[in-house]
Design a protein around this motif. Structure first.
Motif, PDB file in Angstrom:
ATOM      1  N   LEU A  88     -10.409 -19.790 -18.526  1.00  0.00           N
ATOM      2  CA  LEU A  88      -9.442 -20.077 -17.336  1.00  0.00           C
ATOM      3  C   LEU A  88      -9.382 -21.806 -16.947  1.00  0.00           C
ATOM      4  CD1 LEU A  88      -7.023 -19.168 -16.351  1.00  0.00           C
ATOM      5  CD2 LEU A  88      -8.140 -18.649 -14.322  1.00  0.00           C
ATOM      6  N   PHE A  89     -10.399 -22.169 -16.586  1.00  0.00           N
ATOM      7  CA  PHE A  89     -10.543 -23.988 -15.824  1.00  0.00           C
ATOM      8  C   PHE A  89     -10.361 -24.867 -17.021  1.00  0.00           C
ATOM      9  CE2 PHE A  89     -13.369 -21.595 -12.159  1.00  0.00           C
ATOM     10  CZ  PHE A  89     -11.866 -21.313 -11.532  1.00  0.00           C
ATOM     11  N   HIS A  90     -10.895 -24.219 -18.159  1.00  0.00           N
ATOM     12  CA  HIS A  90     -10.198 -25.731 -19.338  1.00  0.00           C
ATOM     13  C   HIS A  90      -9.143 -25.795 -19.559  1.00  0.00           C
ATOM     14  CE1 HIS A  90     -15.192 -24.992 -19.671  1.00  0.00           C
ATOM     15  NE2 HIS A  90     -14.854 -26.110 -20.028  1.00  0.00           N
ATOM     16  N   TYR A  91      -8.834 -24.550 -19.445  1.00  0.00           N
ATOM     17  CA  TYR A  91      -7.852 -23.822 -19.743  1.00  0.00           C
ATOM     18  C   TYR A  91      -6.330 -24.781 -19.259  1.00  0.00           C
ATOM     19  CZ  TYR A  91      -3.080 -22.296 -21.654  1.00  0.00           C
ATOM     20  OH  TYR A  91      -0.722 -22.122 -22.050  1.00  0.00           O
ATOM     21  N   LEU A  92      -6.223 -24.813 -17.698  1.00  0.00           N
ATOM     22  CA  LEU A  92      -5.964 -25.069 -16.587  1.00  0.00           C
ATOM     23  C   LEU A  92      -5.835 -26.640 -16.952  1.00  0.00           C
ATOM     24  CD1 LEU A  92      -6.291 -22.514 -14.543  1.00  0.00           C
ATOM     25  CD2 LEU A  92      -3.856 -22.923 -15.375  1.00  0.00           C
ATOM     26  N   ILE A  93      -6.910 -27.740 -16.939  1.00  0.00           N
ATOM     27  CA  ILE A  93      -7.260 -28.480 -16.882  1.00  0.00           C
ATOM     28  C   ILE A  93      -6.146 -29.065 -18.398  1.00  0.00           C
ATOM     29  CG2 ILE A  93      -8.636 -30.431 -17.540  1.00  0.00           C
ATOM     30  CD1 ILE A  93     -10.895 -28.418 -15.694  1.00  0.00           C
ATOM     31  N   GLY A  94      -6.085 -28.685 -19.524  1.00  0.00           N
ATOM     32  CA  GLY A  94      -5.686 -29.004 -20.582  1.00  0.00           C
ATOM     33  C   GLY A  94      -4.701 -29.301 -20.027  1.00  0.00           C
ATOM     34  N   LYS A  95      -3.554 -28.018 -19.723  1.00  0.00           N
ATOM     35  CA  LYS A  95      -2.326 -28.654 -19.437  1.00  0.00           C
ATOM     36  C   LYS A  95      -2.001 -29.236 -18.258  1.00  0.00           C
ATOM     37  CE  LYS A  95      -1.714 -24.962 -22.025  1.00  0.00           C
ATOM     38  NZ  LYS A  95      -0.586 -25.483 -23.264  1.00  0.00           N
ATOM     39  N   GLY A  96      -2.479 -29.840 -17.161  1.00  0.00           N
ATOM     40  CA  GLY A  96      -2.734 -30.682 -16.373  1.00  0.00           C
ATOM     41  C   GLY A  96      -2.059 -30.065 -15.049  1.00  0.00           C
ATOM     42  N   ALA A  97      -3.065 -28.288 -15.187  1.00  0.00           N
ATOM     43  CA  ALA A  97      -2.748 -27.809 -13.364  1.00  0.00           C
ATOM     44  C   ALA A  97      -3.924 -27.618 -12.566  1.00  0.00           C
ATOM     45  CB  ALA A  97      -1.975 -25.941 -14.150  1.00  0.00           C
ATOM     46  N   LEU A  98      -4.474 -28.040 -13.176  1.00  0.00           N
ATOM     47  CA  LEU A  98      -5.710 -28.242 -12.386  1.00  0.00           C
ATOM     48  C   LEU A  98      -7.193 -29.692 -12.988  1.00  0.00           C
ATOM     49  CD1 LEU A  98      -8.135 -24.765 -11.994  1.00  0.00           C
ATOM     50  CD2 LEU A  98      -6.602 -26.251 -10.670  1.00  0.00           C
ATOM     51  N   THR A  99      -7.613 -30.522 -12.096  1.00  0.00           N
ATOM     52  CA  THR A  99      -8.239 -31.738 -12.355  1.00  0.00           C
ATOM     53  C   THR A  99      -9.980 -31.489 -12.394  1.00  0.00           C
ATOM     54  OG1 THR A  99      -8.636 -31.815  -9.732  1.00  0.00           O
ATOM     55  CG2 THR A  99      -6.165 -33.120 -11.211  1.00  0.00           C
ATOM     56  N   LEU A 100     -10.791 -32.025 -12.431  1.00  0.00           N
ATOM     57  CA  LEU A 100     -12.010 -31.554 -12.585  1.00  0.00           C
ATOM     58  C   LEU A 100     -12.952 -31.306 -11.319  1.00  0.00           C
ATOM     59  CD1 LEU A 100     -13.546 -33.839 -15.567  1.00  0.00           C
ATOM     60  CD2 LEU A 100     -13.472 -31.333 -15.839  1.00  0.00           C
ATOM     61  N   PRO A 101     -11.845 -32.438 -10.212  1.00  0.00           N
ATOM     62  CA  PRO A 101     -12.375 -32.508  -9.411  1.00  0.00           C
ATOM     63  C   PRO A 101     -11.846 -31.156  -8.283  1.00  0.00           C
ATOM     64  CG  PRO A 101     -12.126 -34.758  -9.587  1.00  0.00           C
ATOM     65  CD  PRO A 101     -11.663 -33.683 -10.630  1.00  0.00           C
ATOM     66  N   ASP A 102     -10.349 -30.471  -8.282  1.00  0.00           N
ATOM     67  CA  ASP A 102     -10.394 -28.736  -7.915  1.00  0.00           C
ATOM     68  C   ASP A 102     -11.367 -28.548  -8.565  1.00  0.00           C
ATOM     69  OD1 ASP A 102      -8.084 -30.038  -7.530  1.00  0.00           O
ATOM     70  OD2 ASP A 102      -7.087 -29.248  -8.471  1.00  0.00           O
ATOM     71  N   VAL A 103     -11.743 -28.303 -10.066  1.00  0.00           N
ATOM     72  CA  VAL A 103     -12.947 -27.065 -10.272  1.00  0.00           C
ATOM     73  C   VAL A 103     -14.122 -27.155  -9.399  1.00  0.00           C
ATOM     74  CG1 VAL A 103     -14.430 -25.969 -12.412  1.00  0.00           C
ATOM     75  CG2 VAL A 103     -11.722 -26.223 -12.708  1.00  0.00           C
ATOM     76  N   ARG A 104     -14.726 -28.556  -9.228  1.00  0.00           N
ATOM     77  CA  ARG A 104     -15.803 -28.489  -8.293  1.00  0.00           C
ATOM     78  C   ARG A 104     -15.708 -28.267  -6.494  1.00  0.00           C
ATOM     79  NH1 ARG A 104     -16.231 -33.676 -11.695  1.00  0.00           N
ATOM     80  NH2 ARG A 104     -15.231 -34.536  -9.857  1.00  0.00           N
ATOM     81  N   VAL A 105     -14.547 -28.771  -6.119  1.00  0.00           N
ATOM     82  CA  VAL A 105     -14.169 -27.542  -5.459  1.00  0.00           C
ATOM     83  C   VAL A 105     -14.154 -26.092  -5.241  1.00  0.00           C
ATOM     84  CG1 VAL A 105     -12.467 -27.268  -2.632  1.00  0.00           C
ATOM     85  CG2 VAL A 105     -12.674 -30.218  -4.404  1.00  0.00           C
ATOM     86  N   ILE A 106     -13.279 -25.509  -5.792  1.00  0.00           N
ATOM     87  CA  ILE A 106     -13.258 -23.933  -6.338  1.00  0.00           C
ATOM     88  C   ILE A 106     -14.889 -23.547  -6.741  1.00  0.00           C
ATOM     89  CG2 ILE A 106     -12.657 -22.701  -7.711  1.00  0.00           C
ATOM     90  CD1 ILE A 106      -9.935 -23.880  -8.252  1.00  0.00           C
ATOM     91  N   LYS A 107     -15.366 -24.351  -7.276  1.00  0.00           N
ATOM     92  CA  LYS A 107     -16.921 -22.929  -7.197  1.00  0.00           C
ATOM     93  C   LYS A 107     -17.980 -23.026  -6.448  1.00  0.00           C
ATOM     94  CE  LYS A 107     -16.390 -23.274 -12.314  1.00  0.00           C
ATOM     95  NZ  LYS A 107     -17.047 -23.175 -13.780  1.00  0.00           N
ATOM     96  N   ALA A 108     -17.833 -24.910  -5.514  1.00  0.00           N
ATOM     97  CA  ALA A 108     -19.020 -25.197  -5.007  1.00  0.00           C
ATOM     98  C   ALA A 108     -19.117 -24.546  -4.156  1.00  0.00           C
ATOM     99  CB  ALA A 108     -17.791 -26.140  -4.285  1.00  0.00           C
ATOM    100  N   ASP A 109     -20.489 -23.786  -3.906  1.00  0.00           N
ATOM    101  CA  ASP A 109     -21.611 -23.107  -2.806  1.00  0.00           C
ATOM    102  C   ASP A 109     -21.277 -21.699  -3.093  1.00  0.00           C
ATOM    103  OD1 ASP A 109     -22.959 -25.574  -1.970  1.00  0.00           O
ATOM    104  OD2 ASP A 109     -21.384 -26.113  -0.746  1.00  0.00           O
ATOM    105  N   LYS A 110     -20.378 -21.213  -3.924  1.00  0.00           N
ATOM    106  CA  LYS A 110     -19.965 -19.511  -4.881  1.00  0.00           C
ATOM    107  C   LYS A 110     -21.198 -19.289  -5.334  1.00  0.00           C
ATOM    108  CE  LYS A 110     -15.227 -21.197  -2.901  1.00  0.00           C
ATOM    109  NZ  LYS A 110     -15.621 -22.557  -2.824  1.00  0.00           N
ATOM    110  N   VAL A 111     -21.320 -18.401  -5.007  1.00  0.00           N
ATOM    111  CA  VAL A 111     -22.776 -17.252  -6.076  1.00  0.00           C
ATOM    112  C   VAL A 111     -21.922 -16.290  -7.313  1.00  0.00           C
ATOM    113  CG1 VAL A 111     -24.920 -15.700  -6.455  1.00  0.00           C
ATOM    114  CG2 VAL A 111     -24.437 -17.553  -4.697  1.00  0.00           C
ATOM    115  N   LYS A 112     -21.099 -15.584  -5.997  1.00  0.00           N
ATOM    116  CA  LYS A 112     -20.057 -14.337  -6.706  1.00  0.00           C
ATOM    117  C   LYS A 112     -18.585 -15.081  -6.935  1.00  0.00           C
ATOM    118  CE  LYS A 112     -22.035 -10.925  -3.583  1.00  0.00           C
ATOM    119  NZ  LYS A 112     -21.478  -9.737  -2.454  1.00  0.00           N
ATOM    120  N   GLU A 113     -18.225 -13.977  -8.518  1.00  0.00           N
ATOM    121  CA  GLU A 113     -17.630 -14.645  -8.743  1.00  0.00           C
ATOM    122  C   GLU A 113     -15.571 -13.995  -8.129  1.00  0.00           C
ATOM    123  OE1 GLU A 113     -15.234 -14.216 -13.276  1.00  0.00           O
ATOM    124  OE2 GLU A 113     -16.094 -12.344 -12.587  1.00  0.00           O
ATOM    125  N   THR A 114     -16.044 -13.076  -6.706  1.00  0.00           N
ATOM    126  CA  THR A 114     -14.966 -13.509  -6.252  1.00  0.00           C
ATOM    127  C   THR A 114     -14.785 -14.193  -5.535  1.00  0.00           C
ATOM    128  OG1 THR A 114     -15.910 -11.720  -4.652  1.00  0.00           O
ATOM    129  CG2 THR A 114     -15.472 -10.862  -6.278  1.00  0.00           C
TER     130      THR A 114
END
Length: 207
Positions: A73-99
Protein backbone atom coordinates in the motif's frame (compact mmCIF):
# COMPACT_ATOMS: atom_id res chain seq x y z
CA UNK A 1 31.64 36.77 -17.44
CA UNK A 2 28.30 35.05 -17.87
CA UNK A 3 26.54 33.59 -14.83
CA UNK A 4 23.03 32.27 -14.22
CA UNK A 5 22.50 34.96 -11.57
CA UNK A 6 23.47 37.67 -14.09
CA UNK A 7 21.04 36.22 -16.62
CA UNK A 8 18.18 36.32 -14.11
CA UNK A 9 18.76 39.95 -13.19
CA UNK A 10 20.03 41.55 -16.34
CA UNK A 11 18.59 39.45 -19.15
CA UNK A 12 20.46 37.33 -21.71
CA UNK A 13 24.18 37.93 -22.02
CA UNK A 14 25.88 38.80 -25.28
CA UNK A 15 28.39 35.96 -25.20
CA UNK A 16 25.87 33.13 -25.03
CA UNK A 17 22.74 34.67 -26.50
CA UNK A 18 19.76 32.36 -26.91
CA UNK A 19 21.52 29.26 -25.59
CA UNK A 20 22.00 30.90 -22.17
CA UNK A 21 18.32 31.89 -22.00
CA UNK A 22 17.26 28.37 -23.08
CA UNK A 23 19.52 26.77 -20.45
CA UNK A 24 18.08 28.96 -17.70
CA UNK A 25 14.50 28.24 -18.78
CA UNK A 26 15.19 24.51 -18.75
CA UNK A 27 16.73 24.69 -15.29
CA UNK A 28 13.66 26.54 -14.03
CA UNK A 29 11.41 23.91 -15.60
CA UNK A 30 13.34 21.07 -14.00
CA UNK A 31 13.04 22.66 -10.58
CA UNK A 32 9.23 22.68 -10.85
CA UNK A 33 8.93 18.93 -11.55
CA UNK A 34 8.20 17.03 -8.27
CA UNK A 35 10.52 14.12 -7.53
CA UNK A 36 8.55 10.94 -6.82
CA UNK A 37 8.80 9.98 -3.17
CA UNK A 38 9.94 13.41 -1.99
CA UNK A 39 6.91 15.59 -2.74
CA UNK A 40 3.17 14.99 -2.75
CA UNK A 41 0.87 16.49 -5.35
CA UNK A 42 -1.29 19.47 -4.30
CA UNK A 43 -4.87 18.74 -3.31
CA UNK A 44 -8.05 20.28 -1.97
CA UNK A 45 -8.88 19.49 1.68
CA UNK A 46 -11.04 16.50 2.55
CA UNK A 47 -14.74 17.00 2.04
CA UNK A 48 -17.06 16.77 5.04
CA UNK A 49 -18.37 13.42 3.77
CA UNK A 50 -14.85 12.01 3.53
CA UNK A 51 -14.04 13.15 7.07
CA UNK A 52 -17.21 11.51 8.37
CA UNK A 53 -16.50 8.24 6.55
CA UNK A 54 -12.94 8.10 7.90
CA UNK A 55 -14.34 8.64 11.40
CA UNK A 56 -17.16 6.11 10.96
CA UNK A 57 -14.90 3.30 9.75
CA UNK A 58 -11.85 4.14 11.82
CA UNK A 59 -12.17 0.94 13.87
CA UNK A 60 -12.21 -1.24 10.74
CA UNK A 61 -9.28 0.63 9.23
CA UNK A 62 -7.14 0.46 12.37
CA UNK A 63 -7.75 -3.23 13.05
CA UNK A 64 -8.16 -4.68 9.55
CA UNK A 65 -6.02 -2.59 7.17
CA UNK A 66 -2.99 -4.40 5.72
CA UNK A 67 0.06 -2.12 5.83
CA UNK A 68 2.75 -4.62 6.79
CA UNK A 69 4.48 -6.72 4.08
CA UNK A 70 3.43 -8.34 1.81
CA UNK A 71 1.06 -5.35 1.51
CA UNK A 72 2.41 -2.77 -0.94
CA UNK A 73 0.00 0.00 0.00
CA UNK A 74 2.71 2.51 0.91
CA UNK A 75 4.59 1.83 -2.34
CA UNK A 76 1.37 2.34 -4.26
CA UNK A 77 0.62 5.67 -2.58
CA UNK A 78 4.16 6.93 -3.12
CA UNK A 79 3.82 6.08 -6.81
CA UNK A 80 0.56 8.04 -6.97
CA UNK A 81 2.11 11.10 -5.29
CA UNK A 82 -0.12 10.72 -2.22
CA UNK A 83 2.69 9.88 0.23
CA UNK A 84 6.40 10.59 0.41
CA UNK A 85 9.28 8.51 1.71
CA UNK A 86 9.63 10.85 4.73
CA UNK A 87 5.89 10.34 5.39
CA UNK A 88 6.36 6.58 5.51
CA UNK A 89 9.36 6.88 7.83
CA UNK A 90 7.31 9.00 10.25
CA UNK A 91 4.36 6.60 10.04
CA UNK A 92 6.51 3.57 10.86
CA UNK A 93 8.84 5.20 13.40
CA UNK A 94 9.10 3.39 16.76
CA UNK A 95 6.03 1.23 16.08
CA UNK A 96 5.90 -2.53 16.45
CA UNK A 97 2.20 -3.35 16.05
CA UNK A 98 0.42 -2.93 12.74
CA UNK A 99 -2.49 -1.19 14.49
CA UNK A 100 -0.12 1.54 15.70
CA UNK A 101 1.19 2.00 12.15
CA UNK A 102 -2.39 2.16 10.86
CA UNK A 103 -3.33 4.89 13.33
CA UNK A 104 -0.38 7.01 12.26
CA UNK A 105 -1.13 6.32 8.60
CA UNK A 106 -4.78 7.42 8.88
CA UNK A 107 -3.73 10.67 10.50
CA UNK A 108 -1.18 11.29 7.76
CA UNK A 109 -3.44 10.37 4.82
CA UNK A 110 -6.20 12.63 6.17
CA UNK A 111 -3.77 15.56 5.85
CA UNK A 112 -3.27 14.79 2.14
CA UNK A 113 -6.75 15.99 1.15
CA UNK A 114 -9.06 14.68 -1.54
CA UNK A 115 -6.26 13.47 -3.80
CA UNK A 116 -4.76 11.40 -1.00
CA UNK A 117 -8.16 9.99 -0.04
CA UNK A 118 -8.93 8.95 -3.62
CA UNK A 119 -5.49 7.36 -4.03
CA UNK A 120 -6.03 5.50 -0.75
CA UNK A 121 -9.32 4.03 -1.99
CA UNK A 122 -7.69 3.05 -5.29
CA UNK A 123 -4.83 1.43 -3.37
CA UNK A 124 -7.29 -0.57 -1.29
CA UNK A 125 -8.78 -2.04 -4.46
CA UNK A 126 -5.47 -2.83 -6.15
CA UNK A 127 -3.49 -6.04 -5.82
CA UNK A 128 -0.46 -3.76 -6.00
CA UNK A 129 -1.70 -1.99 -2.85
CA UNK A 130 -3.55 -3.43 0.16
CA UNK A 131 -5.90 -5.59 -1.96
CA UNK A 132 -8.89 -5.01 0.37
CA UNK A 133 -11.60 -3.65 -1.89
CA UNK A 134 -14.34 -4.03 0.70
CA UNK A 135 -12.75 -1.23 2.75
CA UNK A 136 -12.70 1.03 -0.31
CA UNK A 137 -16.40 0.29 -0.82
CA UNK A 138 -17.08 1.54 2.69
CA UNK A 139 -14.93 4.65 2.33
CA UNK A 140 -16.55 5.67 -0.95
CA UNK A 141 -19.85 5.95 0.90
CA UNK A 142 -22.20 4.12 -1.46
CA UNK A 143 -22.35 0.82 0.43
CA UNK A 144 -23.84 0.49 3.92
CA UNK A 145 -25.08 4.08 3.84
CA UNK A 146 -28.60 3.17 4.94
CA UNK A 147 -27.76 0.76 7.78
CA UNK A 148 -26.01 1.04 11.12
CA UNK A 149 -22.51 -0.05 12.02
CA UNK A 150 -23.88 -3.00 14.02
CA UNK A 151 -25.15 -4.49 10.78
CA UNK A 152 -21.63 -4.39 9.33
CA UNK A 153 -20.37 -6.43 12.28
CA UNK A 154 -23.17 -8.94 11.62
CA UNK A 155 -22.13 -9.21 7.97
CA UNK A 156 -18.58 -10.02 9.05
CA UNK A 157 -19.84 -12.96 11.11
CA UNK A 158 -22.06 -14.11 8.24
CA UNK A 159 -19.10 -13.93 5.83
CA UNK A 160 -16.98 -16.15 8.07
CA UNK A 161 -19.81 -18.68 8.39
CA UNK A 162 -20.41 -18.75 4.64
CA UNK A 163 -16.74 -19.48 3.94
CA UNK A 164 -16.69 -22.14 6.65
CA UNK A 165 -19.72 -24.05 5.38
CA UNK A 166 -19.68 -23.14 1.68
CA UNK A 167 -16.02 -22.64 0.75
CA UNK A 168 -16.67 -23.44 -2.91
CA UNK A 169 -20.37 -22.62 -3.28
CA UNK A 170 -20.47 -19.11 -1.83
CA UNK A 171 -20.57 -17.45 -5.24
CA UNK A 172 -23.86 -19.21 -6.07
CA UNK A 173 -25.32 -18.05 -2.78
CA UNK A 174 -24.53 -14.37 -3.31
CA UNK A 175 -25.80 -14.60 -6.89
CA UNK A 176 -29.12 -15.88 -5.48
CA UNK A 177 -29.19 -12.80 -3.24
CA UNK A 178 -29.13 -10.60 -6.33
CA UNK A 179 -25.45 -9.68 -6.65
CA UNK A 180 -24.70 -9.41 -10.37
CA UNK A 181 -22.02 -11.43 -12.11
CA UNK A 182 -20.07 -8.21 -12.78
CA UNK A 183 -20.21 -7.19 -9.10
CA UNK A 184 -19.16 -10.68 -8.04
CA UNK A 185 -16.17 -10.61 -10.36
CA UNK A 186 -15.20 -7.20 -8.96
CA UNK A 187 -15.29 -8.57 -5.41
CA UNK A 188 -13.06 -11.49 -6.37
CA UNK A 189 -10.63 -9.23 -8.25
CA UNK A 190 -10.32 -6.52 -5.60
CA UNK A 191 -9.87 -8.67 -2.47
CA UNK A 192 -7.13 -11.17 -1.71
CA UNK A 193 -8.88 -13.09 1.09
CA UNK A 194 -12.00 -15.09 0.36
CA UNK A 195 -13.74 -13.83 3.50
CA UNK A 196 -13.20 -10.27 2.25
CA UNK A 197 -14.59 -11.24 -1.16
CA UNK A 198 -17.78 -12.48 0.51
CA UNK A 199 -18.02 -9.45 2.78
CA UNK A 200 -17.57 -7.12 -0.19
CA UNK A 201 -20.37 -8.93 -2.05
CA UNK A 202 -22.67 -8.68 0.97
CA UNK A 203 -22.05 -4.93 1.34
CA UNK A 204 -23.00 -4.49 -2.32
CA UNK A 205 -26.12 -6.58 -1.71
CA UNK A 206 -27.13 -4.36 1.21
CA UNK A 207 -26.41 -1.23 -0.85
Amino acid sequence: VCSETWIHTCGPCVCHGRSAVHSTAMSRKRRTIPIRGLYTLPSDPLTLEQKLLLHRYRRELVTELFTAPPSRLFHYLIGKGALTLPDVRVIKADKVKETAVNKAFLKRIASKGERGYTAFCDGLRSRHGAWQGYLAELLEGEAMSMVGDEFLQLLKVVSLNIIQFLPQGWTRLVRLLGVSAWELEKCKRQNKLRTHQVLHALTLWVG
